[in-house]
Scaffold this motif. Structure first.
Motif, PDB file in Angstrom:
ATOM      1  N   ARG A 117     -78.371  61.739  71.180  1.00  0.00           N
ATOM      2  CA  ARG A 117     -79.612  61.076  70.763  1.00  0.00           C
ATOM      3  C   ARG A 117     -79.729  61.163  69.240  1.00  0.00           C
ATOM      4  O   ARG A 117     -79.480  62.197  68.646  1.00  0.00           O
ATOM      5  N   ARG A 118     -80.118  60.064  68.630  1.00  0.00           N
ATOM      6  CA  ARG A 118     -80.282  60.031  67.172  1.00  0.00           C
ATOM      7  C   ARG A 118     -81.578  60.750  66.806  1.00  0.00           C
ATOM      8  O   ARG A 118     -82.654  60.400  67.299  1.00  0.00           O
ATOM      9  N   ILE A 119     -81.461  61.766  65.923  1.00  0.00           N
ATOM     10  CA  ILE A 119     -82.619  62.586  65.599  1.00  0.00           C
ATOM     11  C   ILE A 119     -83.049  62.453  64.141  1.00  0.00           C
ATOM     12  O   ILE A 119     -84.018  63.094  63.727  1.00  0.00           O
ATOM     13  N   GLY A 120     -82.371  61.631  63.366  1.00  0.00           N
ATOM     14  CA  GLY A 120     -82.771  61.459  61.975  1.00  0.00           C
ATOM     15  C   GLY A 120     -81.677  60.829  61.149  1.00  0.00           C
ATOM     16  O   GLY A 120     -80.655  60.366  61.677  1.00  0.00           O
ATOM     17  N   GLU A 121     -81.899  60.793  59.841  1.00  0.00           N
ATOM     18  CA  GLU A 121     -80.904  60.251  58.927  1.00  0.00           C
ATOM     19  C   GLU A 121     -81.098  60.860  57.548  1.00  0.00           C
ATOM     20  O   GLU A 121     -82.179  61.363  57.213  1.00  0.00           O
ATOM     21  N   GLN A 122     -80.044  60.816  56.755  1.00  0.00           N
ATOM     22  CA  GLN A 122     -80.067  61.268  55.368  1.00  0.00           C
ATOM     23  C   GLN A 122     -79.421  60.194  54.501  1.00  0.00           C
ATOM     24  O   GLN A 122     -78.551  59.444  54.969  1.00  0.00           O
ATOM     25  N   PRO A 123     -79.799  60.091  53.226  1.00  0.00           N
ATOM     26  CA  PRO A 123     -79.196  59.077  52.346  1.00  0.00           C
ATOM     27  C   PRO A 123     -77.767  59.430  51.974  1.00  0.00           C
ATOM     28  O   PRO A 123     -77.403  60.606  51.899  1.00  0.00           O
ATOM     29  N   THR A 124     -76.960  58.405  51.762  1.00  0.00           N
ATOM     30  CA  THR A 124     -75.604  58.630  51.239  1.00  0.00           C
ATOM     31  C   THR A 124     -75.555  58.422  49.734  1.00  0.00           C
ATOM     32  O   THR A 124     -74.510  58.601  49.126  1.00  0.00           O
ATOM     33  N   HIS A 125     -76.691  58.010  49.148  1.00  0.00           N
ATOM     34  CA  HIS A 125     -76.802  57.803  47.706  1.00  0.00           C
ATOM     35  C   HIS A 125     -75.855  56.705  47.224  1.00  0.00           C
ATOM     36  O   HIS A 125     -75.240  56.806  46.160  1.00  0.00           O
ATOM     37  N   GLY A 126     -75.753  55.656  48.045  1.00  0.00           N
ATOM     38  CA  GLY A 126     -74.913  54.530  47.670  1.00  0.00           C
ATOM     39  C   GLY A 126     -74.996  53.422  48.699  1.00  0.00           C
ATOM     40  O   GLY A 126     -75.690  53.536  49.723  1.00  0.00           O
ATOM     41  N   ILE A 127     -74.284  52.344  48.418  1.00  0.00           N
ATOM     42  CA  ILE A 127     -74.232  51.172  49.288  1.00  0.00           C
ATOM     43  C   ILE A 127     -72.911  51.186  50.059  1.00  0.00           C
ATOM     44  O   ILE A 127     -71.865  51.559  49.529  1.00  0.00           O
ATOM     45  N   GLY A 128     -72.982  50.767  51.316  1.00  0.00           N
ATOM     46  CA  GLY A 128     -71.763  50.589  52.099  1.00  0.00           C
ATOM     47  C   GLY A 128     -70.950  51.838  52.316  1.00  0.00           C
ATOM     48  O   GLY A 128     -69.733  51.830  52.095  1.00  0.00           O
ATOM     49  N   PRO A 129     -71.557  52.937  52.797  1.00  0.00           N
ATOM     50  CA  PRO A 129     -70.753  54.137  53.064  1.00  0.00           C
ATOM     51  C   PRO A 129     -69.717  53.852  54.140  1.00  0.00           C
ATOM     52  O   PRO A 129     -70.012  53.203  55.136  1.00  0.00           O
ATOM     53  N   HIS A 130     -68.510  54.340  53.921  1.00  0.00           N
ATOM     54  CA  HIS A 130     -67.460  54.113  54.918  1.00  0.00           C
ATOM     55  C   HIS A 130     -67.004  55.463  55.451  1.00  0.00           C
ATOM     56  O   HIS A 130     -67.584  55.980  56.386  1.00  0.00           O
ATOM     57  N   ASP A 131     -66.018  56.065  54.862  1.00  0.00           N
ATOM     58  CA  ASP A 131     -65.528  57.346  55.367  1.00  0.00           C
ATOM     59  C   ASP A 131     -66.447  58.483  54.921  1.00  0.00           C
ATOM     60  O   ASP A 131     -67.124  58.399  53.884  1.00  0.00           O
ATOM     61  N   VAL A 132     -66.438  59.569  55.695  1.00  0.00           N
ATOM     62  CA  VAL A 132     -67.215  60.763  55.381  1.00  0.00           C
ATOM     63  C   VAL A 132     -66.436  61.961  55.896  1.00  0.00           C
ATOM     64  O   VAL A 132     -65.811  61.900  56.958  1.00  0.00           O
ATOM     65  N   ALA A 133     -66.457  63.056  55.139  1.00  0.00           N
ATOM     66  CA  ALA A 133     -65.694  64.250  55.534  1.00  0.00           C
ATOM     67  C   ALA A 133     -66.375  65.491  54.989  1.00  0.00           C
ATOM     68  O   ALA A 133     -66.916  65.486  53.876  1.00  0.00           O
ATOM     69  N   PHE A 134     -66.343  66.551  55.780  1.00  0.00           N
ATOM     70  CA  PHE A 134     -66.857  67.825  55.303  1.00  0.00           C
ATOM     71  C   PHE A 134     -65.898  68.433  54.298  1.00  0.00           C
ATOM     72  O   PHE A 134     -64.675  68.350  54.431  1.00  0.00           O
ATOM     73  N   MET A 135     -66.478  69.071  53.294  1.00  0.00           N
ATOM     74  CA  MET A 135     -65.711  69.878  52.370  1.00  0.00           C
ATOM     75  C   MET A 135     -65.431  71.236  53.016  1.00  0.00           C
ATOM     76  O   MET A 135     -66.082  71.612  54.003  1.00  0.00           O
ATOM     77  N   PRO A 136     -64.470  72.008  52.487  1.00  0.00           N
ATOM     78  CA  PRO A 136     -64.216  73.341  53.037  1.00  0.00           C
ATOM     79  C   PRO A 136     -65.498  74.163  53.080  1.00  0.00           C
ATOM     80  O   PRO A 136     -66.316  74.121  52.163  1.00  0.00           O
ATOM     81  N   GLY A 137     -65.694  74.883  54.157  1.00  0.00           N
ATOM     82  CA  GLY A 137     -66.925  75.623  54.356  1.00  0.00           C
ATOM     83  C   GLY A 137     -67.896  74.906  55.272  1.00  0.00           C
ATOM     84  O   GLY A 137     -68.852  75.505  55.774  1.00  0.00           O
ATOM     85  N   LYS A 138     -67.689  73.581  55.485  1.00  0.00           N
ATOM     86  CA  LYS A 138     -68.476  72.785  56.428  1.00  0.00           C
ATOM     87  C   LYS A 138     -69.967  72.764  56.086  1.00  0.00           C
ATOM     88  O   LYS A 138     -70.824  72.689  56.974  1.00  0.00           O
ATOM     89  N   GLU A 139     -70.306  72.814  54.792  1.00  0.00           N
ATOM     90  CA  GLU A 139     -71.713  72.756  54.400  1.00  0.00           C
ATOM     91  C   GLU A 139     -72.071  71.449  53.698  1.00  0.00           C
ATOM     92  O   GLU A 139     -73.199  70.972  53.829  1.00  0.00           O
ATOM     93  N   LEU A 140     -71.124  70.864  52.949  1.00  0.00           N
ATOM     94  CA  LEU A 140     -71.394  69.662  52.181  1.00  0.00           C
ATOM     95  C   LEU A 140     -70.479  68.532  52.631  1.00  0.00           C
ATOM     96  O   LEU A 140     -69.309  68.751  52.963  1.00  0.00           O
ATOM     97  N   LEU A 141     -71.019  67.317  52.619  1.00  0.00           N
ATOM     98  CA  LEU A 141     -70.284  66.139  53.047  1.00  0.00           C
ATOM     99  C   LEU A 141     -69.906  65.283  51.850  1.00  0.00           C
ATOM    100  O   LEU A 141     -70.754  64.967  51.001  1.00  0.00           O
ATOM    101  N   LEU A 142     -68.637  64.885  51.802  1.00  0.00           N
ATOM    102  CA  LEU A 142     -68.186  63.923  50.803  1.00  0.00           C
ATOM    103  C   LEU A 142     -68.237  62.536  51.444  1.00  0.00           C
ATOM    104  O   LEU A 142     -67.679  62.318  52.522  1.00  0.00           O
ATOM    105  N   VAL A 143     -68.930  61.609  50.768  1.00  0.00           N
ATOM    106  CA  VAL A 143     -69.111  60.261  51.294  1.00  0.00           C
ATOM    107  C   VAL A 143     -68.439  59.260  50.362  1.00  0.00           C
ATOM    108  O   VAL A 143     -68.641  59.293  49.146  1.00  0.00           O
ATOM    109  N   ALA A 144     -67.624  58.383  50.949  1.00  0.00           N
ATOM    110  CA  ALA A 144     -67.027  57.272  50.204  1.00  0.00           C
ATOM    111  C   ALA A 144     -67.953  56.064  50.348  1.00  0.00           C
ATOM    112  O   ALA A 144     -67.940  55.382  51.372  1.00  0.00           O
ATOM    113  N   ASN A 145     -68.781  55.844  49.333  1.00  0.00           N
ATOM    114  CA  ASN A 145     -69.660  54.675  49.322  1.00  0.00           C
ATOM    115  C   ASN A 145     -68.870  53.487  48.790  1.00  0.00           C
ATOM    116  O   ASN A 145     -68.621  53.374  47.589  1.00  0.00           O
TER     117      ASN A 145
END
Length: 367
Positions: free
Chosen positions: A144-172
């Motif tokens: 179930r979808r429970i929310g959303e967060q901004p990607t700070h850009g247009i057209g986000p495509h790939d997304v991956a966690f950085m080491p430590g699994k706390e921050l997400l790198l987004v390819a806008n």
């Protein structure tokens, strides 16, 4: 859904141990979307020696796959811009649920699980504003979808966690799309490509790398994150086709970027388009694929040295093969092959029935 005898026996023998990995993980398994000879869209799990364990029919063409670290679930996303994602049991191919994008949103083909597997983050588009969002889905509540967060850009495509699994790198990617217009880029002359490091809890951007007015058409699409926090990224250039900017770069964990060079004659052969990027098992070597150019290109990440090209028609899917320095690559019309980065040669996966399928854009490692 079609399951062969070997897949059935593996499913019977499988049980998940601490950490969520299946007990039968004695050989490397891969998963990719594909079409069969009848044009039916499927998800297939296969081995590095060419055996197909099962294939499961999908609502339409799939794109990338995310694998839960804590359960048998995997999610295959619709080819962008799409409106569905399918949750599948990776032990046997059973479809658990097909989740539709909410009104006013569509998927961009990629997503990733949180470190504990309780949440799924999917790259999405806000159709009204054109701004990218990360849709947040609760895996324990049937996704179930429970929310959303901004990607700070247009057209986000790939997304991956950085080491430590706390921050997400987004390819806008910077490209605005709408399912009503298919894959047409609606802002082709006003694209805003960027890389953003996002805290998925607060939605804060720890950094954002803009590619500037000179590279407005350089759409950042795909990522491969190393355990040291450096990430390789692959681009598609939507500007003047006579121009040929570099298409592969590296971004450090603090947001410093550099593009990787290659001879002009080889760069032109990529046709301004890369469809996927991957690190080998040692994380030293990079492979990037160009379906439009029919080429796989290789670099040494540690030195930035360009290693060469390997021709393969419509090549796109790429994943690390069991042996360091090698990759599994797949094609829409030439099956699956093993690629060696240092010598940039290709070898057919022997004894394989994988040539029967038209493989889609991405391959992921199951075990």
């Amino acid at each position: 859904m079609q399951i062969d005898r070997r897949s059935f026996m593996l499913a019977l023998a499988s049980s998940f141990v601490a950490g969520g990995m299946p007990a039968f993980a004695r050989e490397r398994l891969y998963v990719s979307a594909c079409n069969d000879a009848a044009g039916v869209s499927n998800l297939a799990v296969f081995t590095a020696d060419g055996g197909t364990l099962f294939k499961t029919q999908l609502p339409d063409r799939g794109h990338d796959i995310a694998l839960s670290p804590a359960s048998p679930d995997l999610v295959v996303f619709a080819r962008r811009p799409g409106d569905w994602m399918a949750v599948i049991d990776r032990r046997n191919g059973a479809v658990k649920v097909v989740v539709r994008s909410p009104e006013g949103r569509h998927f961009y083909g990629h997503g990733t699980y949180s470190g504990d597997g309780t949440l799924l983050y999917a790259t999405e588009n806000n159709l009204e504003t054109g701004q990218g969002v990360l849709g947040v889905y609760d895996t324990a509540a049937n996704y179930r979808r429970i929310g959303e967060q901004p990607t700070h850009g247009i057209g986000p495509h790939d997304v991956a966690f950085m080491p430590g699994k706390e921050l997400l790198l987004v390819a806008n990617g910077g490209a605005r799309t709408d399912p009503a217009s298919g894959r047409e880029i609606l802002n082709k002359h006003r694209m805003e490509p960027s890389l953003a490091l996002v805290d998925p809890r607060s939605g804060e951007a720890r950094y954002k790398v803009d590619f500037g007015s000179d590279l407005t058409g350089l759409s950042v699409r795909h990522l491969a994150v190393a355990s040291d926090g450096e990430a390789a990224f692959a681009c598609q250039y939507e500007g003047d086709p006579e121009e040929a900017p570099p298409l592969v770069g590296l971004v450090s964990k603090d947001g410093r970027t550099r593009m990787l060079g290659m001879p002009d004659e080889d760069l032109y052969r990529l046709n301004n388009y890369l469809g996927a990027i991957c690190l080998d098992g040692s994380e030293r070597l990079i492979a990037a694929t160009s379906p439009r150019g029919g080429m796989a290109a290789f670099w040494d990440r540690s030195t930035g040295r360009y290693l060469g090209l390997a021709p393969m028609p419509d090549v796109c899917g790429v994943a690390a093969a069991p042996e360091a320095g090698t990759f599994i690559v797949s094609s829409g019309n030439a099956g699956v092959k093993i690629a060696r980065a240092e010598t940039h040669d290709l070898a057919r996966v022997g004894g394989s029935d994988l040539d029967r399928y038209m493989w889609d854009n991405h391959i992921e490692i199951v075990t």
